[in-house]
Scaffold this motif. Sequence first.
Motif, short mmCIF file in Angstrom:
data_model
loop_
_atom_site.label_atom_id
_atom_site.label_comp_id
_atom_site.label_asym_id
_atom_site.label_seq_id
_atom_site.Cartn_x
_atom_site.Cartn_y
_atom_site.Cartn_z
N SER A 331 -11.35 2.11 7.51
CA SER A 331 -12.10 3.35 6.86
C SER A 331 -11.60 3.22 5.19
O SER A 331 -10.85 2.32 4.48
CB SER A 331 -11.33 4.64 7.24
N ALA A 332 -12.19 4.14 4.49
CA ALA A 332 -12.29 4.24 3.03
C ALA A 332 -10.88 4.31 2.56
O ALA A 332 -10.62 4.02 1.27
CB ALA A 332 -13.13 5.32 2.41
N SER A 333 -9.80 4.83 3.38
CA SER A 333 -8.53 4.74 2.64
C SER A 333 -7.84 3.66 2.04
O SER A 333 -7.10 3.73 1.09
CB SER A 333 -7.47 5.58 3.62
N ALA A 334 -8.35 2.30 2.85
CA ALA A 334 -7.73 1.32 2.21
C ALA A 334 -8.52 1.04 0.78
O ALA A 334 -7.95 0.28 0.23
CB ALA A 334 -8.36 0.05 3.07
N ALA A 335 -9.69 1.40 0.38
CA ALA A 335 -10.30 1.37 -0.71
C ALA A 335 -9.34 2.02 -1.98
O ALA A 335 -9.09 1.50 -3.00
CB ALA A 335 -11.61 1.92 -0.83
N ILE A 336 -8.83 3.21 -1.40
CA ILE A 336 -7.81 3.97 -2.38
C ILE A 336 -6.77 3.11 -2.64
O ILE A 336 -5.94 2.93 -3.83
CB ILE A 336 -7.52 5.25 -1.91
N GLY A 337 -6.17 2.48 -1.53
CA GLY A 337 -4.98 1.64 -1.72
C GLY A 337 -5.24 0.59 -2.97
O GLY A 337 -4.43 0.12 -3.23
N ALA A 338 -6.52 -0.07 -2.48
CA ALA A 338 -6.75 -1.12 -3.32
C ALA A 338 -6.88 -0.86 -4.67
O ALA A 338 -6.63 -1.57 -5.53
CB ALA A 338 -8.30 -1.85 -2.95
N GLU A 339 -7.78 0.27 -5.00
CA GLU A 339 -7.58 0.92 -6.26
C GLU A 339 -6.40 1.06 -6.94
O GLU A 339 -6.06 0.71 -8.02
CB GLU A 339 -8.66 2.18 -6.44
N ALA A 340 -5.36 1.75 -6.21
CA ALA A 340 -4.00 1.98 -6.69
C ALA A 340 -3.31 0.52 -7.04
O ALA A 340 -2.73 0.48 -8.05
CB ALA A 340 -3.19 2.68 -5.75
N HIS A 341 -3.53 -0.25 -6.24
CA HIS A 341 -2.75 -1.59 -6.34
C HIS A 341 -3.37 -2.37 -7.61
O HIS A 341 -2.33 -2.83 -8.42
CB HIS A 341 -3.04 -2.36 -5.17
N GLY A 364 -9.26 -7.94 2.44
CA GLY A 364 -8.20 -7.34 2.88
C GLY A 364 -6.87 -8.19 2.45
O GLY A 364 -5.60 -7.79 2.93
N ASP A 365 -6.59 -9.12 1.68
CA ASP A 365 -5.66 -9.86 1.04
C ASP A 365 -5.09 -9.35 -0.12
O ASP A 365 -5.67 -9.49 -1.18
CB ASP A 365 -6.07 -11.20 1.25
N LEU A 366 -3.74 -9.01 -0.59
CA LEU A 366 -3.44 -8.31 -1.41
C LEU A 366 -3.30 -9.69 -2.46
O LEU A 366 -3.23 -9.32 -3.79
CB LEU A 366 -1.82 -7.90 -1.24
N ASN A 367 -3.19 -10.66 -2.11
CA ASN A 367 -2.93 -11.79 -2.91
C ASN A 367 -4.35 -12.36 -3.74
O ASN A 367 -4.24 -12.80 -4.75
CB ASN A 367 -2.46 -13.25 -2.27
N SER A 368 -5.26 -11.67 -3.17
CA SER A 368 -6.59 -12.11 -4.02
C SER A 368 -6.64 -11.30 -5.26
O SER A 368 -7.42 -11.71 -6.20
CB SER A 368 -7.70 -11.32 -3.06
N SER A 369 -5.78 -10.26 -5.62
CA SER A 369 -5.89 -9.68 -6.81
C SER A 369 -5.44 -10.65 -7.89
O SER A 369 -5.62 -10.45 -9.12
CB SER A 369 -4.91 -8.27 -6.57
N THR A 370 -4.72 -11.57 -7.70
CA THR A 370 -4.19 -12.60 -8.70
C THR A 370 -5.29 -13.43 -9.29
O THR A 370 -5.15 -13.90 -10.57
CB THR A 370 -3.07 -13.57 -8.00
N ALA A 371 -6.31 -13.43 -8.68
CA ALA A 371 -7.60 -14.18 -9.27
C ALA A 371 -8.05 -13.34 -10.30
O ALA A 371 -8.31 -13.97 -11.28
CB ALA A 371 -8.73 -14.28 -8.24
N ALA A 372 -8.12 -11.96 -10.48
CA ALA A 372 -8.71 -11.28 -11.64
C ALA A 372 -7.62 -11.28 -12.53
O ALA A 372 -7.89 -11.46 -13.86
CB ALA A 372 -9.00 -10.01 -11.24
N ILE A 373 -6.26 -11.25 -12.36
CA ILE A 373 -5.22 -11.07 -13.18
C ILE A 373 -5.16 -12.51 -13.87
O ILE A 373 -5.04 -12.78 -15.34
CB ILE A 373 -3.77 -11.09 -12.59
N SER A 374 -5.24 -13.53 -13.46
CA SER A 374 -5.45 -15.03 -13.94
C SER A 374 -6.68 -15.19 -14.82
O SER A 374 -6.55 -15.74 -16.00
CB SER A 374 -5.42 -16.03 -13.05
N ALA A 375 -7.92 -14.60 -14.36
CA ALA A 375 -8.92 -14.77 -14.98
C ALA A 375 -8.96 -13.90 -16.21
O ALA A 375 -9.59 -14.38 -17.37
CB ALA A 375 -10.26 -14.19 -14.37
N LEU A 376 -8.39 -12.83 -16.39
CA LEU A 376 -8.02 -12.05 -17.62
C LEU A 376 -7.26 -12.71 -18.60
O LEU A 376 -7.53 -12.77 -19.84
CB LEU A 376 -7.79 -10.85 -17.28
N GLN A 377 -6.16 -13.18 -18.02
CA GLN A 377 -5.29 -13.87 -19.05
C GLN A 377 -6.03 -14.97 -19.78
O GLN A 377 -5.94 -15.40 -20.88
CB GLN A 377 -3.98 -14.36 -18.29
#
Length: 420
Positions: A331-341, A364-377
Amino acid sequence: MELRAATHHPALRWQHCIHLTLMLVQLSLPEVGASCRILRCNSDFVAATLDLGSSSSSSSSAVPAGGAALSREAVNAGYCSALRSYDMCTKRMARACRGDLAYHSAVQGIEDLLIQHRCPRAGPTAQPRPPPQGTLSGDTCLYERSFFGREGRTPEYLHCGVFGDPHIRTFSNEFQTCAVQGAWPLIDNEYLYVQATSSPARGGTSATVLTKITIIFKNWRQCIDQQLYQAELDNVPAAFADGSVWSGERRGHRSLTVRTQSPGRHAEIRAAHIGTLLVVRQSGRSLGLSIRSPRGVVEAFGPEQDLQLCMWGCPPSQRLNTLRPPPPDSSASAAIGAEAHCAALLPARDVYYQACVFDLITSGDLNSSTAAISALQDARNMISDREGVHLLPVASAGRTRPNVTLLLLLGMLGAQSSRN
């Protein structure tokens, strides 16, 4: 200009496929020993066929640099000559390469190609390219110094980043998310060829991730011989395919160097002769690539090199909308969690934040957020204009993946944004 997939367009020249097939097959095998120089045979073959053309044009002729169009028969004859030379080179390596998998793969590949293109066993062989005439100036192999000597200023640098599902920031600062699968060229110019392979992510989701990156530094005057680099998921080597960590030394300067800050997960390649920096890294379960290169190098290509994702992005039919990611199963509640993370990691609501949310929702993998962080750096390190680092997200006109709860998802994302 409409772009075409390298693996599906019917008019893609077969000779371009041969280039990539031979190189990727050999590079995918274990490292070749120092006494077995099969990679040199491979490099000589590719060098002998570069001028035969590598376009996806629909014409039936190839246009070598500075020359007239070649007929299909002439191109095929040239390839047969190159294949016979390649065959002779492998025969000279037979004793040193005995038992080497890369060697035996090359031998079998040559045999198959000779049969496929009906090449006679006897016939002319490709002549080695003559060495450049004349003496190069002291700064010829140092792009920045040479440019400053000619122009009296530093070159203009452009940046391209590819990461995540995958997302592409093009040299013209357009941001796209692509649904592409398979091998696609990111850069294809006179100096450099970069190819990325995208595969479905684990876990049965609709996400795709970068799993392989291949970089070919083309032979350039007296500065470097052709050099190959390849990274795969869980194997980002701090060395070229032949095991070396530098190449092209002249007057105390090395044209190509590789170093790492995290062995097996990061590699930084500096190409001084073209003023280019490439950073390959693994973030979570995907690879990423960041490039900083002078405009004069980026734009050194012909009309036949018309498929470059870093130049024009992915084909319109393959574009996804990061503002409308597919909903998670829970459900969409996971999207809110993704946005907050992602908001905690990337405070600016730019394209990197949006890519982070998109990747979390689709994988659905929290580790996937590191890709955007590294790309921004990487973008911060490569873009001199600090205000130009952050791009605002723009809705894409491309297709989206199936989305059955779109209105609910967007409404909740908007509500969360207003609270922040």
